[in-house]
Design a protein around this motif. Structure first.
Motif, mmCIF file in Angstrom:
data_model
loop_
_atom_site.group_PDB
_atom_site.id
_atom_site.type_symbol
_atom_site.label_atom_id
_atom_site.label_comp_id
_atom_site.label_asym_id
_atom_site.label_seq_id
_atom_site.Cartn_x
_atom_site.Cartn_y
_atom_site.Cartn_z
ATOM 1 N N GLY A 226 53.699 -12.561 30.307
ATOM 2 C CA GLY A 226 52.342 -12.561 30.823
ATOM 3 C C GLY A 226 51.753 -13.952 30.864
ATOM 4 N N ALA A 227 52.050 -14.730 29.823
ATOM 5 C CA ALA A 227 51.548 -16.108 29.775
ATOM 6 C C ALA A 227 52.133 -16.948 30.904
ATOM 7 N N ILE A 228 53.438 -16.798 31.149
ATOM 8 C CA ILE A 228 54.078 -17.573 32.213
ATOM 9 C C ILE A 228 53.563 -17.131 33.579
ATOM 10 N N ARG A 229 53.354 -15.841 33.737
ATOM 11 C CA ARG A 229 52.847 -15.317 35.008
ATOM 12 C C ARG A 229 51.336 -15.505 35.151
ATOM 13 N N LYS A 230 50.658 -15.822 34.046
ATOM 14 C CA LYS A 230 49.201 -16.021 34.006
ATOM 15 C C LYS A 230 48.430 -14.728 34.279
ATOM 16 N N GLU A 231 49.064 -13.607 33.946
ATOM 17 C CA GLU A 231 48.422 -12.310 34.104
ATOM 18 C C GLU A 231 49.173 -11.296 33.261
ATOM 19 N N PRO A 232 48.485 -10.249 32.774
ATOM 20 C CA PRO A 232 49.172 -9.281 31.914
ATOM 21 C C PRO A 232 50.209 -8.470 32.671
ATOM 22 N N LEU A 233 51.335 -8.216 32.009
ATOM 23 C CA LEU A 233 52.345 -7.322 32.573
ATOM 24 C C LEU A 233 51.844 -5.887 32.487
ATOM 25 N N LYS A 234 52.146 -5.109 33.490
ATOM 26 C CA LYS A 234 51.822 -3.688 33.469
ATOM 27 C C LYS A 234 53.034 -2.922 32.938
ATOM 28 N N LEU A 235 52.822 -2.183 31.844
ATOM 29 C CA LEU A 235 53.889 -1.437 31.205
ATOM 30 C C LEU A 235 53.592 0.057 31.238
ATOM 31 N N VAL A 236 54.657 0.856 31.191
ATOM 32 C CA VAL A 236 54.525 2.307 31.037
ATOM 33 C C VAL A 236 55.400 2.743 29.864
ATOM 34 N N LYS A 237 55.000 3.837 29.222
ATOM 35 C CA LYS A 237 55.835 4.397 28.164
ATOM 36 C C LYS A 237 56.991 5.171 28.774
ATOM 37 N N CYS A 238 58.107 5.166 28.062
ATOM 38 C CA CYS A 238 59.284 5.892 28.525
ATOM 39 C C CYS A 238 59.099 7.401 28.365
ATOM 40 N N GLU A 239 60.003 8.159 28.934
ATOM 41 C CA GLU A 239 59.929 9.616 28.916
ATOM 42 C C GLU A 239 60.421 10.214 27.607
ATOM 43 N N THR A 240 61.440 9.613 26.990
ATOM 44 C CA THR A 240 62.069 10.222 25.820
ATOM 45 C C THR A 240 61.857 9.435 24.532
ATOM 46 N N ASN A 241 61.159 8.303 24.615
ATOM 47 C CA ASN A 241 60.780 7.535 23.436
ATOM 48 C C ASN A 241 59.476 6.816 23.745
ATOM 49 N N ASP A 242 58.935 6.114 22.762
ATOM 50 C CA ASP A 242 57.631 5.463 22.971
ATOM 51 C C ASP A 242 57.752 3.981 23.303
ATOM 52 N N PRO A 244 57.832 0.691 25.562
ATOM 53 C CA PRO A 244 57.202 0.315 26.829
ATOM 54 C C PRO A 244 58.148 -0.481 27.722
ATOM 55 N N VAL A 245 58.113 -0.214 29.016
ATOM 56 C CA VAL A 245 58.928 -0.943 29.990
ATOM 57 C C VAL A 245 58.054 -1.343 31.171
ATOM 58 N N PRO A 246 58.426 -2.381 31.910
ATOM 59 C CA PRO A 246 57.623 -2.787 33.070
ATOM 60 C C PRO A 246 57.486 -1.655 34.091
ATOM 61 N N ALA A 247 56.253 -1.398 34.491
ATOM 62 C CA ALA A 247 55.976 -0.285 35.407
ATOM 63 C C ALA A 247 56.648 -0.469 36.759
ATOM 64 N N ASN A 248 56.882 -1.726 37.151
ATOM 65 C CA ASN A 248 57.472 -2.013 38.459
ATOM 66 C C ASN A 248 58.985 -2.191 38.413
ATOM 67 N N SER A 249 59.618 -1.820 37.302
ATOM 68 C CA SER A 249 61.081 -1.909 37.214
ATOM 69 C C SER A 249 61.719 -1.061 38.304
ATOM 70 N N GLU A 250 62.885 -1.488 38.760
ATOM 71 C CA GLU A 250 63.626 -0.688 39.728
ATOM 72 C C GLU A 250 64.242 0.545 39.076
ATOM 73 N N ILE A 251 64.816 0.351 37.890
ATOM 74 C CA ILE A 251 65.570 1.405 37.204
ATOM 75 C C ILE A 251 65.315 1.286 35.704
ATOM 76 N N VAL A 252 65.209 2.404 35.016
ATOM 77 C CA VAL A 252 65.066 2.405 33.560
ATOM 78 C C VAL A 252 66.063 3.389 32.966
ATOM 79 N N PHE A 253 66.871 2.914 32.020
ATOM 80 C CA PHE A 253 67.752 3.770 31.230
ATOM 81 C C PHE A 253 67.099 3.962 29.857
ATOM 82 N N GLU A 254 67.029 5.187 29.380
ATOM 83 C CA GLU A 254 66.494 5.479 28.043
ATOM 84 C C GLU A 254 67.555 6.187 27.217
ATOM 85 N N GLY A 255 67.528 5.950 25.910
ATOM 86 C CA GLY A 255 68.477 6.649 25.058
ATOM 87 C C GLY A 255 68.443 6.136 23.639
#
Length: 492
Positions: A226-242, A244-255
């Motif tokens: 966020g500091a390098i981008r000069k703006e906060p990253l937008k995160l979302v919680k995962c489906e099977t754990n708590d 946080p991952v970037p909301a704009n990710s292409e793909i998320v693996f959880e486990g």
């Protein structure tokens, strides 16, 4: 920033003629890796493959590589003018990462457009490449972020650690106890618990760059990004754990990862950052069991050719690594109270091993303090095999000038210090495989300091104009100013 996510960044690269779209059918088995290698060798553009053999009809059909493969593309990623020099990038990174910006947790995001749970998880739906001929398999995780949480403090760590596809639901992971997520793993292991883990693939380039940088324990890399981008990253919680991952990710693996050694499976070998294999032997590694996959519509997979070694030019991880490693190491030296640092540089062709530092030398033993400040950091297991310290009049970004300083300002018997038998160099090809086994994959480095500063024990001499070293035989500033005014009159 002119972009929010990987897709925006690719559009930006294309507008700057830094992206090639490959519509020819390419093979995931070595061909994609060879294209990446040749692209690096030719100083060519980033590329995205739109048609991949055996993945014409899978849920993921595209892959992009070499997105940060030159200084121009890194400058674009940092929101800087395209001709920004590497030194200016280091200074800018240092300036920005001092002002951390906390991420924002949002309810949902593009990465939630599609969700697959448990028994329906199928890694074969992704165009995971086999990058090198002698790799142990298809490496799903080379250009991604791994998210874990400290079970005691709640500190979230974001890092990048390799992973090889074992089957449709499992990935073998290279997990070192000396990395931040390895410290998390040790805590889960002592509790006889499996470690929750999430992996985001296809994140924005700044988040990827931050993830690969060895920030100290307790630092949340999302805040750095966020500091390098000069703006906060937008995160979302995962489906099977708590986690946080970037909301704009292409793909998320959880486990989760089972830390019981009896559950480990063989992973490797893999062509690593020095540009060669540290071993041809696969070894038992913890297994990431993927229990959920979420992804954007028509997702883009990402992969990285981690190193090409001495025969070829630096890969993109080497290039941006030179920027981020220099920034955090400069901070590390100063945080240890060592004054007078004027520049720090990890050359892009030697990821982490060789660091060059220029100083305004203030006292006897000053260069040694620099070296031991670097060697005392937890990150030194992969950094600082060779430390070269020069005076501030030497440009540490110019290896020829560093060699000139070594030639003209060192007496090898007293200015080269070897510190034998330290930990380090797990993936260094000069570390014998048997040593890696004996040290439980820590490795063993003899570290070297080359003090290429002027000798400060010499006395002032009249023939040197009162200096303690031979004076430089260059024209005076006054004389140069005069001839520059007349330069055109000379006919140049």
């Amino acid at each position: 920033m002119k972009y929010d996510d990987l897709r925006d960044f690719l559009v930006l690269l294309e507008a700057n003629k830094e992206l090639i779209k490959i519509n020819e059918i390419v093979n995931w088995d070595e061909e994609i890796g060879a294209i990446a290698q040749e692209s690096i060798a030719l100083d060519s553009a980033a590329f995205i493959c739109n048609r991949i053999k055996e993945h014409e009809n899978t849920l993921c059909r595209r892959i992009t590589m070499n997105t940060l493969g030159n200084w121009k593309r890194i400058a674009i990623a940092m929101g800087l003018p395209e001709k920004t020099s590497p030194r200016e990038m280091v200074l800018e990174w240092r300036k920005r990462h001092r002002n951390l910006i906390k991420p924002t947790l949002v309810k949902s995001g593009p990465c939630k457009e599609n969700i697959i749970l448990r028994k329906d998880v199928d890694l074969s739906q992704f165009p995971i490449p086999k990058l090198h001929a002698m790799d142990g398999g298809r490496y799903a995780l080379t250009w991604h972020i791994v998210v874990t949480k400290d079970p005691d403090t709640g500190w979230v760590n974001v890092g990048t650690y390799r992973g090889m596809t074992l089957d449709n639901q499992n990935i073998g992971m290279l997990l070192s106890p000396f990395q931040n997520w390895g410290m998390h793993a040790e805590k889960y292991k002592k509790r006889n618990l499996k470690m929750p883990i999430s992996v985001a693939i296809g994140v924005d380039p700044v988040t990827l760059m931050t993830s690969t940088t060895p920030y100290p324990v307790g630092v949340n890399e999302y805040e750095v990004a966020g500091a390098i981008r000069k703006e906060p990253l937008k995160l979302v919680k995962c489906e099977t754990n708590d986690l946080p991952v970037p909301a704009n990710s292409e793909i998320v693996f959880e486990g989760e990862i089972d830390l019981d050694p009896s559950t480990y499976r063989h992973e490797g070998p893999f062509g690593e950052y020095p540009g060669c294999y540290s071993s041809f032997t696969a070894s038992p590694k913890p297994v990431f069991n993927v229990q959920c996959i979420s992804y954007r519509n028509d997702p883009i997979f990402t992969s990285g050719l981690i190193g090409c070694g001495p025969p070829l030019k630096a890969a993109d991880s080497d290039l941006f690594g030179a920027i981020t490693l220099s920034a955090v190491t400069w901070d590390q030296i100063e945080n240890n109270g060592v004054p007078g640092i004027t520049d720090v540089w990890f050359d892009e062709d030697m990821w982490g091993s060789n660091v060059f530092v220029s100083i305004d030398k203030a006292y006897y033993g000053h260069p040694r303090q620099v070296a031991f400040a670097i060697w005392g950091a937890p990150s030194s297991f992969v950094l600082g095999k060779y430390v070269v310290v020069v005076d501030s009049d030497i440009d540490v970004h110019n290896l020829k000038k560093i060699w000139a300083a070594i030639a003209n300002r060192t007496n090898p018997s007293k200015d080269i210090l070897v510190v034998p038998r330290t930990g380090g160099g797990t993936l260094d090809p000069s570390t014998h495989p048997d040593i890696k086994v004996k040290t439980k994959r820590v490795g063993r480095w003899d570290r070297v300091l080359i003090d290429a500063t002027w000798d400060d024990t010499w006395e002032e001499r009249s023939e040197w104009g009162g200096l303690t070293h031979p004076p430089i035989c260059l024209a005076s500033d006054k004389e140069l100013a005069m001839i520059r005014m007349k330069w055109k009159k000379y006919g140049f």
